[in-house]
Design a protein around this motif. Structure first.
Motif, PDB file in Angstrom:
ATOM      1  N   ILE A  88      -5.464   1.315  -1.250  1.00 30.12           N
ATOM      2  CA  ILE A  88      -4.240   1.795  -0.627  1.00 30.12           C
ATOM      3  C   ILE A  88      -3.415   2.481  -1.702  1.00 30.12           C
ATOM      4  O   ILE A  88      -3.145   1.899  -2.748  1.00 30.12           O
ATOM      5  CB  ILE A  88      -3.434   0.644   0.009  1.00 30.12           C
ATOM      6  CG1 ILE A  88      -4.265  -0.010   1.111  1.00 30.12           C
ATOM      7  CG2 ILE A  88      -2.099   1.156   0.536  1.00 30.12           C
ATOM      8  CD1 ILE A  88      -3.611  -1.207   1.749  1.00 30.12           C
ATOM      9  N   GLU A  89      -3.040   3.713  -1.411  1.00 33.16           N
ATOM     10  CA  GLU A  89      -2.267   4.502  -2.351  1.00 33.16           C
ATOM     11  C   GLU A  89      -1.036   5.030  -1.633  1.00 33.16           C
ATOM     12  O   GLU A  89      -1.147   5.673  -0.596  1.00 33.16           O
ATOM     13  CB  GLU A  89      -3.135   5.686  -2.839  1.00 33.16           C
ATOM     14  CG  GLU A  89      -2.439   6.601  -3.789  1.00 33.16           C
ATOM     15  CD  GLU A  89      -3.351   7.767  -4.174  1.00 33.16           C
ATOM     16  OE1 GLU A  89      -2.851   8.905  -4.154  1.00 33.16           O
ATOM     17  OE2 GLU A  89      -4.530   7.530  -4.472  1.00 33.16           O
ATOM     18  N   GLU A  90       0.140   4.713  -2.123  1.00 36.42           N
ATOM     19  CA  GLU A  90       1.371   5.162  -1.484  1.00 36.42           C
ATOM     20  C   GLU A  90       1.721   6.567  -1.938  1.00 36.42           C
ATOM     21  O   GLU A  90       1.613   6.892  -3.115  1.00 36.42           O
ATOM     22  CB  GLU A  90       2.516   4.212  -1.806  1.00 36.42           C
ATOM     23  CG  GLU A  90       2.372   2.863  -1.127  1.00 36.42           C
ATOM     24  CD  GLU A  90       3.583   1.983  -1.312  1.00 36.42           C
ATOM     25  OE1 GLU A  90       4.705   2.504  -1.464  1.00 36.42           O
ATOM     26  OE2 GLU A  90       3.405   0.763  -1.308  1.00 36.42           O
ATOM     27  N   GLN A  91       2.135   7.392  -0.951  1.00 34.97           N
ATOM     28  CA  GLN A  91       2.559   8.757  -1.224  1.00 34.97           C
ATOM     29  C   GLN A  91       3.788   9.047  -0.388  1.00 34.97           C
ATOM     30  O   GLN A  91       4.063   8.368   0.590  1.00 34.97           O
ATOM     31  CB  GLN A  91       1.452   9.745  -0.858  1.00 34.97           C
ATOM     32  CG  GLN A  91       0.204   9.581  -1.675  1.00 34.97           C
ATOM     33  CD  GLN A  91      -0.853  10.601  -1.242  1.00 34.97           C
ATOM     34  OE1 GLN A  91      -0.725  11.255  -0.208  1.00 34.97           O
ATOM     35  NE2 GLN A  91      -1.889  10.727  -2.035  1.00 34.97           N
ATOM     36  N   LYS A  92       4.493  10.087  -0.726  1.00 34.44           N
ATOM     37  CA  LYS A  92       5.704  10.456   0.018  1.00 34.44           C
ATOM     38  C   LYS A  92       5.379  11.354   1.205  1.00 34.44           C
ATOM     39  O   LYS A  92       6.254  11.721   1.961  1.00 34.44           O
ATOM     40  CB  LYS A  92       6.684  11.148  -0.912  1.00 34.44           C
ATOM     41  CG  LYS A  92       7.088  10.282  -2.092  1.00 34.44           C
ATOM     42  CD  LYS A  92       8.561  10.143  -2.169  1.00 34.44           C
ATOM     43  CE  LYS A  92       8.905   9.365  -3.420  1.00 34.44           C
ATOM     44  NZ  LYS A  92       9.491   8.110  -3.131  1.00 34.44           N
ATOM     45  N   LYS A  93       4.117  11.696   1.385  1.00 37.62           N
ATOM     46  CA  LYS A  93       3.688  12.552   2.497  1.00 37.62           C
ATOM     47  C   LYS A  93       3.445  11.705   3.737  1.00 37.62           C
ATOM     48  O   LYS A  93       3.687  10.510   3.753  1.00 37.62           O
ATOM     49  CB  LYS A  93       2.394  13.281   2.122  1.00 37.62           C
ATOM     50  CG  LYS A  93       2.471  14.100   0.866  1.00 37.62           C
ATOM     51  CD  LYS A  93       1.102  14.662   0.562  1.00 37.62           C
ATOM     52  CE  LYS A  93       1.026  15.182  -0.857  1.00 37.62           C
ATOM     53  NZ  LYS A  93      -0.307  15.592  -1.223  1.00 37.62           N
ATOM     54  N   GLU A  94       2.912  12.356   4.763  1.00 36.70           N
ATOM     55  CA  GLU A  94       2.557  11.633   5.976  1.00 36.70           C
ATOM     56  C   GLU A  94       1.377  10.702   5.722  1.00 36.70           C
ATOM     57  O   GLU A  94       0.637  10.856   4.757  1.00 36.70           O
ATOM     58  CB  GLU A  94       2.223  12.611   7.095  1.00 36.70           C
ATOM     59  CG  GLU A  94       0.923  13.365   6.869  1.00 36.70           C
ATOM     60  CD  GLU A  94       0.569  14.287   8.022  1.00 36.70           C
ATOM     61  OE1 GLU A  94       1.016  14.040   9.151  1.00 36.70           O
ATOM     62  OE2 GLU A  94      -0.149  15.249   7.768  1.00 36.70           O
TER      63      GLU A  94
END
Length: 143
Positions: free
Chosen positions: A5-11
């Motif tokens: 799981i990698e968090e990003q600011k995109k959708e």
């Protein structure tokens, strides 16, 4: 299987990396797509949205279409043939002239003498797969 799981600011984006895109990968993709899909239903004069993954089955009774969850029955504004066109075929299948079932909510299957199959859902409700639809059902589940 490796899960990251990698968090990003995109959708929200889900990427499935696999050696071979087989039937299991297709089912996994279907489950992910089903996760947030909703259908509009009417419950006691209120309009609400039900997640498809919570639906046990759809049934038509007296020219009205209903969806069944573990706790509720709600009316929807679709016909069976319209549902067949929009529902994921890996998860929903027609089992009779009047019902479409969510295969992920089935607990047990019991072949009957008259070549139908008795289906017990996760809420202990029982449905029958009519002879006309048994072959397609077996093919979907590879049984």
């Amino acid at each position: 299987m490796k899960i990251e799981i990698e968090e990003q600011k995109k959708e929200l984006q889900v990427i499935i990396q696999c050696v071979r895109a087989d039937e299991q990968v297709a089912r996994l993709k279907s489950h992910i797509e089903l996760f947030d899909n909703k259908i509009q239903a009417k419950n006691d004069k209120e309009i609400c949205f039900v997640k498809l993954m919570d639906v046990l089955y759809f049934e038509t009774v007296d020219n009205r279409m209903y969806l069944y969850t573990e706790d509720d029955v709600m009316e929807i504004g679709y016909r069976l043939y319209e549902l067949e066109a929009i529902l994921p075929t890996e998860d929903f299948i027609r089992i009779s002239k009047s019902q479409i079932v969510n295969v992920n909510k089935i607990n047990t299957l019991k072949p009957e003498i008259n070549r139908t199959i008795l289906v017990t859902m996760c809420n202990k409700e029982q449905l029958y797969i009519s002879r006309k639809y048994v072959k397609a059902f077996r093919s979907l589940l590879s049984i």
